[in-house]
Design a protein around this motif. Structure first.
Motif, PDB file in Angstrom:
ATOM      1  N   ASP A 140       7.986 -13.138   0.815  1.00 25.77           N
ATOM      2  CA  ASP A 140       6.535 -12.992   0.853  1.00 25.77           C
ATOM      3  C   ASP A 140       5.854 -14.201   0.211  1.00 25.77           C
ATOM      4  O   ASP A 140       6.504 -15.149  -0.231  1.00 25.77           O
ATOM      5  CB  ASP A 140       6.110 -11.686   0.168  1.00 25.77           C
ATOM      6  N   ASP A 146      11.886  -9.592   0.657  1.00 25.26           N
ATOM      7  CA  ASP A 146      11.631  -8.239   1.127  1.00 25.26           C
ATOM      8  C   ASP A 146      12.862  -7.383   0.822  1.00 25.26           C
ATOM      9  O   ASP A 146      13.977  -7.745   1.174  1.00 25.26           O
ATOM     10  CB  ASP A 146      11.376  -8.263   2.636  1.00 25.26           C
ATOM     11  N   GLU A 185       8.594   3.965   5.895  1.00 26.85           N
ATOM     12  CA  GLU A 185       8.060   2.855   6.697  1.00 26.85           C
ATOM     13  C   GLU A 185       6.827   3.260   7.485  1.00 26.85           C
ATOM     14  O   GLU A 185       5.844   2.526   7.530  1.00 26.85           O
ATOM     15  CB  GLU A 185       9.134   2.336   7.651  1.00 26.85           C
ATOM     16  N   PRO A 214      -0.547   1.693  10.045  1.00 25.36           N
ATOM     17  CA  PRO A 214       0.005   0.412   9.563  1.00 25.36           C
ATOM     18  C   PRO A 214       1.298   0.650   8.790  1.00 25.36           C
ATOM     19  O   PRO A 214       1.627   1.785   8.448  1.00 25.36           O
ATOM     20  CB  PRO A 214      -1.098  -0.107   8.646  1.00 25.36           C
ATOM     21  N   PRO A 215       2.045  -0.419   8.511  1.00 22.45           N
ATOM     22  CA  PRO A 215       3.239  -0.273   7.673  1.00 22.45           C
ATOM     23  C   PRO A 215       2.892   0.447   6.379  1.00 22.45           C
ATOM     24  O   PRO A 215       1.900   0.131   5.719  1.00 22.45           O
ATOM     25  CB  PRO A 215       3.676  -1.717   7.432  1.00 22.45           C
ATOM     26  N   ASN A 217       4.047   0.483   3.382  1.00 18.41           N
ATOM     27  CA  ASN A 217       3.997  -0.240   2.101  1.00 18.41           C
ATOM     28  C   ASN A 217       2.733  -1.077   1.956  1.00 18.41           C
ATOM     29  O   ASN A 217       2.504  -1.677   0.901  1.00 18.41           O
ATOM     30  CB  ASN A 217       5.236  -1.115   1.916  1.00 18.41           C
ATOM     31  N   GLU A 218       1.904  -1.139   3.013  1.00 18.15           N
ATOM     32  CA  GLU A 218       0.634  -1.870   2.927  1.00 18.15           C
ATOM     33  C   GLU A 218      -0.532  -0.955   2.553  1.00 18.15           C
ATOM     34  O   GLU A 218      -1.663  -1.415   2.400  1.00 18.15           O
ATOM     35  CB  GLU A 218       0.337  -2.554   4.268  1.00 18.15           C
ATOM     36  N   ASP A 220      -2.505   2.215   0.213  1.00 17.92           N
ATOM     37  CA  ASP A 220      -2.851   2.403  -1.194  1.00 17.92           C
ATOM     38  C   ASP A 220      -1.574   2.649  -2.008  1.00 17.92           C
ATOM     39  O   ASP A 220      -0.767   3.521  -1.674  1.00 17.92           O
ATOM     40  CB  ASP A 220      -3.782   3.618  -1.299  1.00 17.92           C
TER      41      ASP A 220
END
Length: 269
Positions: A140, A146, A185, A214-215, A217-218, A220
Motif C-alpha cells: 500500500d 497486504d 472481504e 465496496p471491499p 476493509n475500506e 468504517d
C-alpha cells in the motif's frame, strides 16, 4: 501429411492392375481393402508401443500414489482425522457434501439461524505467487504488505458463509481463512434465501449480478471490527477457521489420491 501418405499407399494397387479381365473387385472396394490393411497394421504397431509406455506410466503413478498415501494421518477415522472429527462433534456443524466432491459444505443450526459454510479444497494457496503479484499490487501507499499476500506456512482458503434467519432472508459473506482467522472481504443480503443458497448455475449467475458493496476493509473501521464478532455468534470463529485451514489440504490430498488410483488402474487395464 498422414492423410496424403495414406492416399498414395491406397492408390498404388489400383494403378498396378493392368488387365480389366482380372478386375474382379471395383476400384472403390480395392481402395477400401488397401486402406483397411494399412490401418490395421498401423494400429497393431501403435498398440505394441503403448504397452511398454503404459507399464512405465503405471510404475510412475504407483510411486506417486505411495508417496501421497504416506502423507495421510494414521489417526484418520471415516475419512476425517481425529482432531477434525472432534471439532465437528462439539461445534454443531456437520459435513453434508459427498466425500468424492471437490467441495465442502458445512451446515448447522446455531443461535436460531441456519448457517452454511462452503469452500473448495483444491482452491487453497500456500503463498502468494511473486510472478503474479508485483510489489505495486501488494504494497500500500505506506509501504505495508497486504495481509492477503504475506508469505506464511498456513494455507489461504476462500470461504463463503450464509446465515439465514426465519423471515429475514440470508446474510452472505465472502471471506478468506488465513492463519486461523476469518478475514471478511464482501458482505451482502438476499431477500430470497433460495437464490443465496442454491448451487445451480442460474443462482450462481444471480449472485454475480448482486451488488456486494465496496471491499469490506475500506469501510468504517468500527464496522470492520464488529462484523467478525457478530459472525462469531453464529459459530464463524477462530476454531472453525483452524478446522478449515487443516481440513482443506487434507481433503484435497484425499481427492488427489483417489484420482491417481483411478488413473493408474485405467492405465494398467
Amino acid at each position: 501429411m498422414a492423410s496424403r501418405i495414406i492416399s498414395r499407399v491406397v492408390s498404388l494397387p489400383v494403378r498396378s492392375v493392368r488387365k480389366p479381365a482380372l478386375n474382379i473387385l471395383s476400384a472403390g472396394s480395392r481402395q477400401a481393402l488397401a486402406f483397411t490393411s494399412v490401418r490395421s497394421f498401423s494400429i497393431t504397431q501403435l498398440r505394441g508401443s503403448q504397452t511398454e509406455t503404459s507399464k512405465a506410466l503405471a510404475t510412475v503413478l504407483t510411486g506417486e500414489l505411495e508417496y501421497e498415501t504416506e502423507k495421510l494421518e494414521s489417526d484418520e477415522i471415516d475419512g476425517i482425522p481425529d482432531p477434525a472429527k472432534n471439532f465437528l462433534e462439539s461445534s454443531g456443524f456437520k459435513i453434508v457434501s459427498p466425500p468424492s466432491e471437490d467441495s465442502v459444505s458445512l451446515e448447522g443450526q446455531i443461535n436460531g439461524a441456519q448457517v452454511v459454510v462452503r469452500f473448495v479444497p483444491s482452491d487453497i494457496h500456500e503463498n502468494y505467487n511473486e510472478d503474479e503479484y508485483d510489489e505495486e499490487n501488494i504494497v500500500d501507499e505506506n509501504g505495508n504488505v497486504d495481509p492477503m499476500y504475506e508469505q506464511s506456512g498456513q494455507p489461504v482458503v476462500f470461504t463463503k458463509i450464509f446465515i439465514t434467519k426465519p423471515n429475514a432472508g440470508t446474510l452472505a459473506v465472502e471471506t478468506v481463512v488465513r492463519e486461523g482467522k476469518f478475514v471478511v472481504e464482501l458482505v451482502s443480503h438476499f431477500d430470497d434465501s433460495s437464490v443465496a443458497l442454491s448451487q445451480s448455475a442460474e443462482a450462481e449467475n444471480d449472485r454475480r449480478l448482486k451488488y456486494w458493496g465496496p471491499p469490506f476493509n475500506e469501510l468504517d473501521p468500527r464496522l470492520v471490527k464488529l462484523m467478525p464478532k457478530y459472525l462469531a455468534e453464529f459459530g464463524i470463529d477462530d476454531e472453525l477457521a483452524i478446522f478449515i485451514s487443516e481440513f482443506a489440504p487434507f481433503k484435497e490430498n484425499k481427492l488427489y489420491i483417489e484420482s491417481l488410483e483411478k488413473i493408474r488402474n485405467f492405465v494398467s487395464a
